[in-house]
Design a protein around this motif. Structure first.
Motif, mmCIF file in Angstrom:
data_model
loop_
_atom_site.group_PDB
_atom_site.id
_atom_site.type_symbol
_atom_site.label_atom_id
_atom_site.label_comp_id
_atom_site.label_asym_id
_atom_site.label_seq_id
_atom_site.Cartn_x
_atom_site.Cartn_y
_atom_site.Cartn_z
ATOM 1 N N THR A 3 61.204 68.177 13.867
ATOM 2 C CA THR A 3 61.835 67.249 14.800
ATOM 3 C C THR A 3 61.163 67.407 16.151
ATOM 4 O O THR A 3 60.287 68.268 16.335
ATOM 5 C CB THR A 3 63.345 67.519 14.936
ATOM 6 N N ILE A 4 61.605 66.614 17.114
ATOM 7 C CA ILE A 4 61.022 66.710 18.454
ATOM 8 C C ILE A 4 61.322 68.063 19.083
ATOM 9 O O ILE A 4 60.577 68.547 19.938
ATOM 10 C CB ILE A 4 61.529 65.557 19.347
ATOM 11 N N LEU A 5 62.402 68.738 18.643
ATOM 12 C CA LEU A 5 62.716 70.071 19.164
ATOM 13 C C LEU A 5 61.706 71.109 18.700
ATOM 14 O O LEU A 5 61.644 72.209 19.241
ATOM 15 C CB LEU A 5 64.129 70.475 18.732
ATOM 16 N N SER A 6 60.920 70.765 17.680
ATOM 17 C CA SER A 6 59.889 71.687 17.188
ATOM 18 C C SER A 6 58.630 71.664 18.045
ATOM 19 O O SER A 6 57.769 72.531 17.905
ATOM 20 C CB SER A 6 59.526 71.328 15.745
ATOM 21 N N LEU A 7 58.524 70.670 18.912
ATOM 22 C CA LEU A 7 57.330 70.542 19.743
ATOM 23 C C LEU A 7 57.366 71.530 20.899
ATOM 24 O O LEU A 7 58.430 71.892 21.409
ATOM 25 C CB LEU A 7 57.219 69.124 20.288
ATOM 26 N N ASP A 8 56.173 71.936 21.298
ATOM 27 C CA ASP A 8 56.035 72.813 22.462
ATOM 28 C C ASP A 8 56.499 72.075 23.727
ATOM 29 O O ASP A 8 56.329 70.858 23.857
ATOM 30 C CB ASP A 8 54.577 73.238 22.596
ATOM 31 N N GLY A 9 57.089 72.821 24.655
ATOM 32 C CA GLY A 9 57.589 72.217 25.888
ATOM 33 C C GLY A 9 56.521 71.473 26.671
ATOM 34 O O GLY A 9 56.782 70.433 27.282
ATOM 35 N N ASP A 10 55.281 71.989 26.665
ATOM 36 C CA ASP A 10 54.180 71.331 27.377
ATOM 37 C C ASP A 10 53.855 69.975 26.753
ATOM 38 O O ASP A 10 53.506 69.022 27.446
ATOM 39 C CB ASP A 10 52.938 72.220 27.370
ATOM 40 N N ILE A 11 53.979 69.900 25.413
ATOM 41 C CA ILE A 11 53.716 68.623 24.739
ATOM 42 C C ILE A 11 54.784 67.601 25.122
ATOM 43 O O ILE A 11 54.489 66.426 25.393
ATOM 44 C CB ILE A 11 53.663 68.835 23.217
ATOM 45 N N ILE A 12 56.038 68.061 25.158
ATOM 46 C CA ILE A 12 57.112 67.141 25.539
ATOM 47 C C ILE A 12 56.935 66.693 26.987
ATOM 48 O O ILE A 12 57.198 65.541 27.343
ATOM 49 C CB ILE A 12 58.485 67.801 25.320
ATOM 50 N N CYS A 13 56.477 67.611 27.855
ATOM 51 C CA CYS A 13 56.185 67.232 29.239
ATOM 52 C C CYS A 13 55.150 66.119 29.285
ATOM 53 O O CYS A 13 55.263 65.181 30.076
ATOM 54 C CB CYS A 13 55.677 68.447 30.017
ATOM 55 N N THR A 14 54.129 66.233 28.447
ATOM 56 C CA THR A 14 53.095 65.199 28.401
ATOM 57 C C THR A 14 53.670 63.868 27.944
ATOM 58 O O THR A 14 53.328 62.807 28.476
ATOM 59 C CB THR A 14 51.955 65.634 27.455
ATOM 60 N N ILE A 15 54.580 63.915 26.963
ATOM 61 C CA ILE A 15 55.239 62.681 26.505
ATOM 62 C C ILE A 15 56.067 62.076 27.629
ATOM 63 O O ILE A 15 56.043 60.861 27.876
ATOM 64 C CB ILE A 15 56.113 62.973 25.265
ATOM 65 N N PHE A 16 56.805 62.934 28.325
ATOM 66 C CA PHE A 16 57.637 62.445 29.435
ATOM 67 C C PHE A 16 56.790 61.810 30.535
ATOM 68 O O PHE A 16 57.274 60.971 31.290
ATOM 69 C CB PHE A 16 58.464 63.589 30.020
ATOM 70 N N ALA A 17 55.534 62.211 30.650
ATOM 71 C CA ALA A 17 54.665 61.679 31.700
ATOM 72 C C ALA A 17 54.424 60.178 31.529
ATOM 73 O O ALA A 17 54.061 59.494 32.485
ATOM 74 C CB ALA A 17 53.330 62.410 31.704
ATOM 75 N N PHE A 18 54.613 59.662 30.316
ATOM 76 C CA PHE A 18 54.403 58.237 30.065
ATOM 77 C C PHE A 18 55.653 57.408 30.373
ATOM 78 O O PHE A 18 55.624 56.189 30.259
ATOM 79 C CB PHE A 18 54.002 58.020 28.602
ATOM 80 N N LEU A 19 56.741 58.048 30.753
ATOM 81 C CA LEU A 19 57.990 57.342 31.019
ATOM 82 C C LEU A 19 58.136 57.070 32.503
ATOM 83 O O LEU A 19 57.648 57.820 33.343
ATOM 84 C CB LEU A 19 59.186 58.169 30.530
ATOM 85 N N ASN A 20 58.863 55.992 32.821
ATOM 86 C CA ASN A 20 59.172 55.746 34.228
ATOM 87 C C ASN A 20 60.365 56.598 34.636
ATOM 88 O O ASN A 20 61.019 57.250 33.811
ATOM 89 C CB ASN A 20 59.433 54.254 34.476
ATOM 90 N N MET A 21 60.686 56.562 35.911
ATOM 91 C CA MET A 21 61.713 57.452 36.441
ATOM 92 C C MET A 21 63.088 57.164 35.854
ATOM 93 O O MET A 21 63.878 58.067 35.602
ATOM 94 C CB MET A 21 61.751 57.336 37.961
ATOM 95 N N PHE A 22 63.382 55.897 35.628
ATOM 96 C CA PHE A 22 64.696 55.552 35.092
ATOM 97 C C PHE A 22 64.868 56.111 33.681
ATOM 98 O O PHE A 22 65.929 56.631 33.330
ATOM 99 C CB PHE A 22 64.885 54.034 35.087
ATOM 100 N N ASP A 23 63.830 56.029 32.861
ATOM 101 C CA ASP A 23 63.901 56.583 31.509
ATOM 102 C C ASP A 23 64.012 58.102 31.543
ATOM 103 O O ASP A 23 64.663 58.711 30.686
ATOM 104 C CB ASP A 23 62.677 56.168 30.695
ATOM 105 N N LEU A 24 63.377 58.736 32.539
ATOM 106 C CA LEU A 24 63.510 60.187 32.673
ATOM 107 C C LEU A 24 64.945 60.584 33.012
ATOM 108 O O LEU A 24 65.437 61.622 32.565
ATOM 109 C CB LEU A 24 62.559 60.706 33.751
ATOM 110 N N VAL A 25 65.616 59.746 33.791
ATOM 111 C CA VAL A 25 67.033 60.000 34.088
ATOM 112 C C VAL A 25 67.834 60.018 32.794
ATOM 113 O O VAL A 25 68.682 60.887 32.568
ATOM 114 C CB VAL A 25 67.578 58.927 35.054
ATOM 115 N N ARG A 26 67.571 59.054 31.932
ATOM 116 C CA ARG A 26 68.269 59.010 30.648
ATOM 117 C C ARG A 26 67.933 60.222 29.780
ATOM 118 O O ARG A 26 68.806 60.804 29.132
ATOM 119 C CB ARG A 26 67.912 57.729 29.902
ATOM 120 N N CYS A 27 66.679 60.611 29.770
ATOM 121 C CA CYS A 27 66.265 61.748 28.953
ATOM 122 C C CYS A 27 66.954 63.036 29.392
ATOM 123 O O CYS A 27 67.234 63.917 28.567
ATOM 124 C CB CYS A 27 64.748 61.925 29.025
#
Length: 450
Positions: free
Chosen positions: A37-61
């Motif tokens: 699952t996504i919880l299996s991913l390394d934190g740095d990888i998830i950070c990279t994924i979050f980098a493609f989101l706008n600020m409003f989507d980050l609020v939701r995340c």
């Protein structure tokens, strides 16, 4: 041209635990046969994924789970926030004093403001009731509609599905209602009804003890306040099911109610006056006067700033400071009745206003100026059949030109059916329309995402 995406770097090992190390610990606890699952991913990888989101989507995340929230609390992501939000500021001292939760809330409210003011939007609408529907309430993403036929319906806006339905007793018309997570409280004729979310229903008082006709109701557990045609507010205890107080507030019929966090009752009347009373002392605290002698139709209190907003029978909106009882502004936003005024709980900028002319307007909370006016175009974008709600149509939204003297008679009435009530959510507005039996969901999107 591909827009360059921001990148995040992991914190060094001599810093407090980062999302990456937290993720590793979680992964080590999992068996080799555990599904990925996504919880299996390394934190740095998830950070990279979050980098493609706008600020409003980050609020939701940040609200999804503790693990994601920990990632969004990381040092590298905070640095990104600082660059994005304070790129025009000379100092970041104010930023560093704020908690990340406060920053995210401010980002969300700013995106909400921009989307209502100038964002593109579309409108989904469906026939939610068999005859009429004139009232809606929305809390925590749950929508409740009613008044007009013999049912109250609870909707899931994700699928436009009616998830619960409550029948109104025969021969008794539903006048108003409110709800919380466990029950719905309704004013039916001159009596109150409680629908438990587990299906049980009770009506009180008895026929011998019923009160004079009520016109509006508000509920604040454990009490329900009913505004009546004799100018009094009757307070009912939901547990004893008895009228605990009768507060004389007006000499004319009461048209609308709202409650403050410190239990003050505010009521509007057909005379255009607003009375504030304290149930603990049964005394009138203050009386606010408008310039409209045809009556106040709706009230909305903003607890965080102690601002009271009102809409009148001749199209005026008013704003009073509750601390000084001073009128801050009044603006005529419509030539006709204003039926409903609402705003998001933490929104400090925008009011949504709807009324008999069918135009959805957004008003600046600080000065009363209209920032945008919206209608629905006849152009049908799509339609589909739902076994829960029938035909659901999606139409394109249109913003009207910024013209104070716009002749609304030039706008087709099918583009602006009368708005009887509205509710405000994040980047969305729900409206009810008695003349067409429609429930409409206006979905807004900001043009410039952070």
């Amino acid at each position: 041209m591909i827009k360059p995406q921001p990148t995040f770097t992991a914190a060094t090992n001599n810093t407090p635990p980062t999302p990456a190390t937290a993720s590793t610990d979680q992964i080590n606890k999992r068996g080799s046969n555990t599904p990925t699952t996504i919880l299996s991913l390394d934190g740095d990888i998830i950070c990279t994924i979050f980098a493609f989101l706008n600020m409003f989507d980050l609020v939701r995340c940040s609200l999804v789970c503790k693990f994601w929230n920990a990632i969004l609390e990381s040092r590298s992501l905070r640095e990104y926030y600082e660059k994005k939000l304070l790129k025009n500021c000379s100092s970041s001292s104010e930023f560093t004093k704020k908690s990340l939760r406060v920053i995210l809330r401010e980002v969300g409210m700013e995106q909400h403001r921009l989307s209502l003011k100038c964002g593109v939007f579309h409108v989904d609408h469906w026939k939610g009731h068999s005859t009429m529907v004139s009232q809606c309430r929305m809390k925590m993403g749950t929508l409740v509609t009613g008044v007009g036929d013999k049912v109250i319906r609870v909707w899931s806006l994700d699928r436009y599905k009616c998830v619960e339905e409550y029948t109104i007793p025969d021969t008794l018309p539903l006048v108003d209602f409110d709800f919380d997570e466990s029950k719905i409280v309704g004013l039916i004729g001159s009596r109150l009804c409680i629908w438990r979310r587990n299906g049980k229903r009770s009506v009180f008082p008895s026929l011998e003890g019923k009160f004079i006709k009520g016109s509006c109701m508000r509920y604040f557990d454990p009490e329900a306040m009913v505004g009546c045609d004799d100018g009094a507010v009757r307070v009912f205890d939901m547990y004893s099911r008895r009228c605990s107080q009768i507060i004389r507030m007006h000499s004319e019929p009461i048209t609308c109610l709202c409650l403050s966090e410190d239990q003050l009752i505010l009521s509007g009347s057909t005379s255009g006056n607003i009375t504030i009373s304290d149930p603990s002392s049964v005394q009138k605290v203050a009386r606010l006067r408008s310039s409209d002698f045809r009556g106040i139709k709706t009230l909305c209190l903003k607890p965080s700033s102690q601002l009271l907003f009102a809409g009148s029978a001749v199209g005026y909106t008013y704003c009073w400071d509750m601390r000084t009882r001073k009128l801050l502004w009044n603006t005529r936003v419509s030539p006709n009745v204003v039926h409903s005024i609402q705003h998001m709980q933490n929104d400090k900028s925008t009011l949504a206003v709807g009324g008999i002319d069918g135009i959805l307007r957004f008003v600046n909370q600080h000065d009363g100026n209209i920032v945008s006016s919206c209608i629905v175009e006849n152009k049908l974008l799509s339609t589909y059949q739902s076994r829960h709600s029938g035909s659901i149509q999606r139409r394109k939204g249109k913003r009207l030109p910024d013209d104070t003297y716009l002749n609304i008679d030039d706008i087709p009435t099918n583009s602006r059916p009368s708005i009887t009530c509205l509710a405000v959510g994040m980047k969305k507005i729900v409206t009810t329309h008695n003349t067409t039996r429609d429930i409409r969901l206006w979905k807004f999107k900001d043009n410039d995402t952070l």
